[in-house]
Design a protein around this motif. Structure first.
Motif, PDB file in Angstrom:
ATOM      1  N   ASP A 124      -4.487   3.200   8.934  1.00 51.74           N
ATOM      2  CA  ASP A 124      -5.573   2.600   8.151  1.00 51.74           C
ATOM      3  C   ASP A 124      -6.121   3.591   7.126  1.00 51.74           C
ATOM      4  N   HIS A 147      -9.719  -0.019   6.186  1.00 53.81           N
ATOM      5  CA  HIS A 147      -9.459  -1.074   7.155  1.00 53.81           C
ATOM      6  C   HIS A 147      -9.043  -2.351   6.431  1.00 53.81           C
ATOM      7  N   GLY A 148      -8.200  -3.090   7.057  1.00 54.83           N
ATOM      8  CA  GLY A 148      -7.770  -4.362   6.485  1.00 54.83           C
ATOM      9  C   GLY A 148      -8.814  -5.430   6.719  1.00 54.83           C
ATOM     10  N   ARG A 149      -8.410  -6.666   6.526  1.00 55.40           N
ATOM     11  CA  ARG A 149      -9.356  -7.764   6.716  1.00 55.40           C
ATOM     12  C   ARG A 149      -9.623  -7.971   8.208  1.00 55.40           C
ATOM     13  N   VAL A 150     -10.811  -8.443   8.487  1.00 57.75           N
ATOM     14  CA  VAL A 150     -11.192  -8.686   9.881  1.00 57.75           C
ATOM     15  C   VAL A 150     -10.437  -9.917  10.381  1.00 57.75           C
ATOM     16  N   PHE A 151      -9.926  -9.822  11.580  1.00 55.70           N
ATOM     17  CA  PHE A 151      -9.247 -10.962  12.180  1.00 55.70           C
ATOM     18  C   PHE A 151     -10.292 -11.913  12.763  1.00 55.70           C
ATOM     19  N   ASP A 152     -10.419 -13.056  12.162  1.00 58.34           N
ATOM     20  CA  ASP A 152     -11.450 -14.006  12.579  1.00 58.34           C
ATOM     21  C   ASP A 152     -10.985 -14.930  13.683  1.00 58.34           C
ATOM     22  N   LYS A 193       0.826  -1.217   0.000  1.00 54.51           N
ATOM     23  CA  LYS A 193       0.000   0.000   0.000  1.00 54.51           C
ATOM     24  C   LYS A 193       0.856   1.260   0.000  1.00 54.51           C
TER      25      LYS A 193
END
Ligand SMILES: *[C@@H]1O[C@H](CO)[C@@H](O)[C@H](O)[C@H]1NC(C)=O
Length: 211
Positions: A54, A58-63, A38
């Motif tokens: 950010d 926002h990046g990917r959600v931490f699952d 980025k």
């Protein structure tokens, strides 16, 4: 004059130090060639700064962190461990804020097929047979996980299917309705017989093999 022996000892010690430095520098040079997708510029060890930003969204959600019990036998032996060792290992796996603290547990939906290390039993060996939800050890493992962390997410995935699902041709996707009903029956059985809510389900392991 420096005795010869002292010099060689020193050189040997410095040689060892140099080796340690080289070892320590290896991760740094790996960071050096790291290009941030980025932000653009090449980051060298000299310019490297850790930036929490950010602005690009926002990046990917931490699952969470998960583990798989599958392949026919990878976790089979745990069931036979003596207490208190068995409970201790389960605590290390599933208890929140303790050990691995797993957020997700994925299990194999047994299909009577050899799926790497062994075979996990299907809940329906034959079409005519009424389903039996007591077979195998994954129900036990899921319940032990839930006992320790009621919020743990459960995932099921068939690695193989019993032969009757690919009548005569060994293709379990020949009649997709039949295969879907079979997988759904596993989810319903989990709820009815073990009070387990299955959060996610898959229908095929390594899908391209079946295309
Ligand atoms: C596929 O399976 C369903 C459910 O068992 C059944 O009703 C249907 O007749 C089957 N289709 C074929 C083409 O065999």
């Amino acid at each position: 004059m420096f005795p010869y022996k002292v010099w060689t000892n020193r050189l040997r010690a410095e040689g060892r130090l140099l080796l340690w430095l080289l070892l320590l520098l290896t991760p740094l040079s790996a960071t050096g060639s790291f290009r941030h997708k980025k932000l653009g510029p090449v980051v060298t060890p000299q310019t490297f700064r850790y930036i929490l930003d950010d602005s690009a969204g926002h990046g990917r959600v931490f699952d969470g962190i998960g583990a798989i019990s599958s392949g026919g036998a990878t976790s089979r032996l745990l069931l036979n461990y003596r207490e208190p060792y068995r409970s201790e290992i389960l605590d290390y796996l599933f208890k929140p804020n303790f050990g691995a603290s797993l957020h997700i547990l994925k299990v194999e939906v047994g299909g009577d097929g050899q799926t790497t290390d062994g075979t996990e039993p299907s809940h329906m060996h034959f079409k005519q047979e009424g389903a039996d939800y007591r077979r195998g050890y994954e129900w036990w493992l899921m319940k032990e996980a839930k006992k320790r962390n009621p919020n743990i997410k459960l995932i099921g995935l068939p690695w193989s299917f019993p032969g009757w699902l690919g009548p005569g041709r060994t293709d379990p996707y020949e009649n997709i309705t039949m295969t879907a009903l079979y997988v759904v029956s596993w989810i319903l059985g989990a709820k009815k017989h073990h009070k387990l809510d299955i959060d996610y389900i898959g229908v095929s392991n390594i899908f391209e093999f079946y295309l």
